[in-house]
Scaffold this motif. Structure first.
Motif: not given
Length: 109
Positions: A87-92
């Motif tokens: 999720f963090d990778v997608a959001l970034d």
């Protein structure tokens, strides 16, 4: 042919049935849309190559997320370390490039 990349993230054991159903649904969409020149490419970690990687295997998944047009994430009772990282990778990536589009589902009993 236009390819639309979709990465599906969730707890694998908690959403095993749903992940299979989503895969079947994407297959059915492809049966309809492929004749119009659109193909939906679904990326699920259980379908990706299991061969060794020069880095962590999770890094390979994260790269698929960065290359995807959509990121679907399913939540229920728990969020694993790797699902949260995805999720963090997608959001970034979304903040930097406006893709992937993030779609979040919360399962309720």
């Amino acid at each position: 042919m236009k390819e639309i990349g979709i990465f599906l993230a969730s707890s694998i054991d908690e959403f095993e049935r749903e992940r299979e159903q989503i895969g079947s649904y994407i297959g059915a969409l492809n049966d309809i849309f492929v004749r119009n020149g659109v193909y939906f490419r679904l990326h699920k970690c259980e379908d990706m190559p299991k061969a060794m990687s020069h880095t962590r295997k999770q890094d390979d998944f994260n790269e698929k997320i960065r290359q995807s047009d959509f990121f679907f994430i399913l939540f229920h009772k728990k969020v694993g370390e790797y699902t949260l990282e995805e999720f963090d990778v997608a959001l970034d990536t979304f903040r930097k490039t406006n893709a992937p589009r993030i779609v979040t589902y919360f399962k309720q009993l």
